[in-house]
Design a protein around this motif. Sequence first.
Motif, PDB file in Angstrom:
ATOM      1  N   ASP A 134       0.850  -1.186   0.000  1.00  0.00           N
ATOM      2  CA  ASP A 134       0.000   0.000   0.000  1.00  0.00           C
ATOM      3  C   ASP A 134       0.889   1.241   0.000  1.00  0.00           C
ATOM      4  OD1 ASP A 134      -1.764   2.075   0.497  1.00  0.00           O
ATOM      5  OD2 ASP A 134      -2.978   0.907   1.895  1.00  0.00           O
ATOM      6  N   PRO A 135       0.732   2.143  -0.984  1.00  0.00           N
ATOM      7  CA  PRO A 135       1.552   3.367  -1.047  1.00  0.00           C
ATOM      8  C   PRO A 135       1.498   4.176   0.245  1.00  0.00           C
ATOM      9  CG  PRO A 135       0.319   3.092  -3.076  1.00  0.00           C
ATOM     10  CD  PRO A 135      -0.207   2.063  -2.121  1.00  0.00           C
ATOM     11  N   ILE A 136       0.367   4.076   0.931  1.00  0.00           N
ATOM     12  CA  ILE A 136       0.221   4.817   2.184  1.00  0.00           C
ATOM     13  C   ILE A 136       1.233   4.325   3.215  1.00  0.00           C
ATOM     14  CG2 ILE A 136      -1.329   5.291   4.131  1.00  0.00           C
ATOM     15  CD1 ILE A 136      -3.641   5.188   2.204  1.00  0.00           C
ATOM     16  N   LEU A 137       1.549   3.005   3.161  1.00  0.00           N
ATOM     17  CA  LEU A 137       2.532   2.445   4.078  1.00  0.00           C
ATOM     18  C   LEU A 137       3.884   3.107   3.884  1.00  0.00           C
ATOM     19  CD1 LEU A 137       3.429   0.353   6.185  1.00  0.00           C
ATOM     20  CD2 LEU A 137       3.795  -1.264   4.315  1.00  0.00           C
ATOM     21  N   GLY A 138       4.263   3.313   2.624  1.00  0.00           N
ATOM     22  CA  GLY A 138       5.525   3.980   2.336  1.00  0.00           C
ATOM     23  C   GLY A 138       5.561   5.392   2.879  1.00  0.00           C
ATOM     24  N   GLN A 139       4.472   6.114   2.716  1.00  0.00           N
ATOM     25  CA  GLN A 139       4.393   7.481   3.231  1.00  0.00           C
ATOM     26  C   GLN A 139       4.499   7.503   4.750  1.00  0.00           C
ATOM     27  OE1 GLN A 139       0.788   9.252   1.678  1.00  0.00           O
ATOM     28  NE2 GLN A 139       1.257   8.631  -0.431  1.00  0.00           N
ATOM     29  N   LEU A 140       3.805   6.566   5.387  1.00  0.00           N
ATOM     30  CA  LEU A 140       3.835   6.502   6.849  1.00  0.00           C
ATOM     31  C   LEU A 140       5.232   6.172   7.362  1.00  0.00           C
ATOM     32  CD1 LEU A 140       0.504   4.593   7.593  1.00  0.00           C
ATOM     33  CD2 LEU A 140       0.987   7.012   8.005  1.00  0.00           C
ATOM     34  N   MET A 141       5.913   5.239   6.671  1.00  0.00           N
ATOM     35  CA  MET A 141       7.266   4.865   7.077  1.00  0.00           C
ATOM     36  C   MET A 141       8.219   6.055   6.988  1.00  0.00           C
ATOM     37  SD  MET A 141       7.491   1.591   7.959  1.00  0.00           S
ATOM     38  CE  MET A 141       9.128   1.014   7.580  1.00  0.00           C
ATOM     39  N   LYS A 142       8.097   6.822   5.914  1.00  0.00           N
ATOM     40  CA  LYS A 142       8.974   7.975   5.724  1.00  0.00           C
ATOM     41  C   LYS A 142       8.681   9.071   6.740  1.00  0.00           C
ATOM     42  CE  LYS A 142       9.724   7.036   0.820  1.00  0.00           C
ATOM     43  NZ  LYS A 142       9.510   7.487  -0.573  1.00  0.00           N
ATOM     44  N   GLN A 143       7.408   9.203   7.115  1.00  0.00           N
ATOM     45  CA  GLN A 143       7.044  10.196   8.124  1.00  0.00           C
ATOM     46  C   GLN A 143       7.495   9.775   9.516  1.00  0.00           C
ATOM     47  OE1 GLN A 143       2.803  10.752   7.752  1.00  0.00           O
ATOM     48  NE2 GLN A 143       2.948  11.632   5.707  1.00  0.00           N
ATOM     49  N   SER A 159      14.841   7.489   6.477  1.00  0.00           N
ATOM     50  CA  SER A 159      14.393   7.659   5.092  1.00  0.00           C
ATOM     51  C   SER A 159      15.446   8.408   4.270  1.00  0.00           C
ATOM     52  CB  SER A 159      13.059   8.411   5.059  1.00  0.00           C
ATOM     53  OG  SER A 159      12.635   8.598   3.733  1.00  0.00           O
ATOM     54  N   LYS A 160      16.098   9.393   4.888  1.00  0.00           N
ATOM     55  CA  LYS A 160      17.140  10.150   4.199  1.00  0.00           C
ATOM     56  C   LYS A 160      18.328   9.242   3.857  1.00  0.00           C
ATOM     57  CE  LYS A 160      16.064  14.619   6.371  1.00  0.00           C
ATOM     58  NZ  LYS A 160      16.559  15.656   7.313  1.00  0.00           N
ATOM     59  N   VAL A 161      18.639   8.345   4.773  1.00  0.00           N
ATOM     60  CA  VAL A 161      19.734   7.402   4.544  1.00  0.00           C
ATOM     61  C   VAL A 161      19.392   6.499   3.354  1.00  0.00           C
ATOM     62  CG1 VAL A 161      21.069   5.483   5.501  1.00  0.00           C
ATOM     63  CG2 VAL A 161      20.417   7.399   6.969  1.00  0.00           C
ATOM     64  N   VAL A 162      18.159   6.020   3.307  1.00  0.00           N
ATOM     65  CA  VAL A 162      17.730   5.140   2.229  1.00  0.00           C
ATOM     66  C   VAL A 162      17.721   5.876   0.891  1.00  0.00           C
ATOM     67  CG1 VAL A 162      15.782   3.805   1.323  1.00  0.00           C
ATOM     68  CG2 VAL A 162      16.433   3.595   3.725  1.00  0.00           C
ATOM     69  N   VAL A 189      10.772   0.943   1.217  1.00  0.00           N
ATOM     70  CA  VAL A 189      10.079   0.617   2.468  1.00  0.00           C
ATOM     71  C   VAL A 189      10.835  -0.474   3.221  1.00  0.00           C
ATOM     72  CG1 VAL A 189       8.002  -0.414   3.474  1.00  0.00           C
ATOM     73  CG2 VAL A 189       7.791   1.339   1.707  1.00  0.00           C
ATOM     74  N   TYR A 190      11.215  -1.531   2.514  1.00  0.00           N
ATOM     75  CA  TYR A 190      11.958  -2.621   3.144  1.00  0.00           C
ATOM     76  C   TYR A 190      13.278  -2.114   3.732  1.00  0.00           C
ATOM     77  CZ  TYR A 190       8.815  -5.991   0.861  1.00  0.00           C
ATOM     78  OH  TYR A 190       7.718  -6.713   0.456  1.00  0.00           O
ATOM     79  N   LEU A 191      13.981  -1.276   2.963  1.00  0.00           N
ATOM     80  CA  LEU A 191      15.278  -0.782   3.424  1.00  0.00           C
ATOM     81  C   LEU A 191      15.139   0.135   4.634  1.00  0.00           C
ATOM     82  CD1 LEU A 191      17.173  -0.118   0.065  1.00  0.00           C
ATOM     83  CD2 LEU A 191      17.656  -1.866   1.785  1.00  0.00           C
ATOM     84  N   ILE A 192      14.093   0.947   4.657  1.00  0.00           N
ATOM     85  CA  ILE A 192      13.869   1.814   5.819  1.00  0.00           C
ATOM     86  C   ILE A 192      13.732   0.966   7.078  1.00  0.00           C
ATOM     87  CG2 ILE A 192      12.192   3.347   6.949  1.00  0.00           C
ATOM     88  CD1 ILE A 192      11.645   4.566   4.183  1.00  0.00           C
TER      89      ILE A 192
END
Length: 278
Positions: free
Chosen positions: A226-235, A241-244, A265-268
């Motif tokens: 879910d794209p929302i998962l990616g957004q939540l992880m970055k937030q 997230s900057k490292v990734v 997402v996996y790398l974060i």
Amino acid sequence: MIFEKSYNNSAALVKDEAGVEWIVIGKGIGFGKKAGDVIEEEKIERRFKNTDQDTTLKTVTSLSSLALSLTNKMVELSQRELGIKFDNYAYTSLADHVDFMLTRSKENLVLDNQMMQWEVIKLYPKEVAVAKELVTMVEKEAKVTLPDSEVVFLTYHLVNVGFDKETVQETMELSKLLDGILRIVSLETGKKLDRTSFNYSRFVTHLRALLIQIIKKQERKNDGLDPILGQLMKQKYPETSKVVTKIAYFIKEKTGYQLSEDDEVYLILHVWRVCIIN
């Protein structure tokens, strides 16, 4: 092979015709034997040359007979189902894990890794299926009940063995990419990564899987997160997230491959685990 002494029913010290000593593994191989008895070759399932420099010997000779017996069966099943080959190092690593797994079971200690179960199921479906078979076999043979997390741990053992098939050129390229990524993580986070931790091992295993597919130019399908998962992880993990993002740029520069949202997402998650909860 001439029997010298027994470590347990499944491990013994023997000497060949040239006088070279070996540690041999096999079902009941040391049972009822006396010094000078002959050990039949067909009973030997695995052998290690007995040298003081070989630290794996200390591990092998300290493991329980049950752990070694289960490991032999697990290796046989895994090699048959996945077409992989366990060298002595991989065998010892798995046997050591099995021995500790049995200890944890007796003491009701559970290592929780629920956060990673959804990842390994998507990334390594064949290995997960075999790992489930291994867990079922161990539960039956050892009469224990194992937590679901053991499927994940065993999956990573199988993945590590399976990824030893790359060519020398690919291995060199893979090593350079891995080294570069790990340097980025250390420099950007200011953390000295603990190379002995399970989270580090899991992170490197994930990177190897990703990078080998990139190097071999294998088709990579989007896992459909879910794209929302990616957004939540970055937030939730902005610094990670900057490292990734820098890792993604590095991979793009070196290989031409652009990481997908799912890859990031996996790398974060991996970078956060290896740096925060080492």
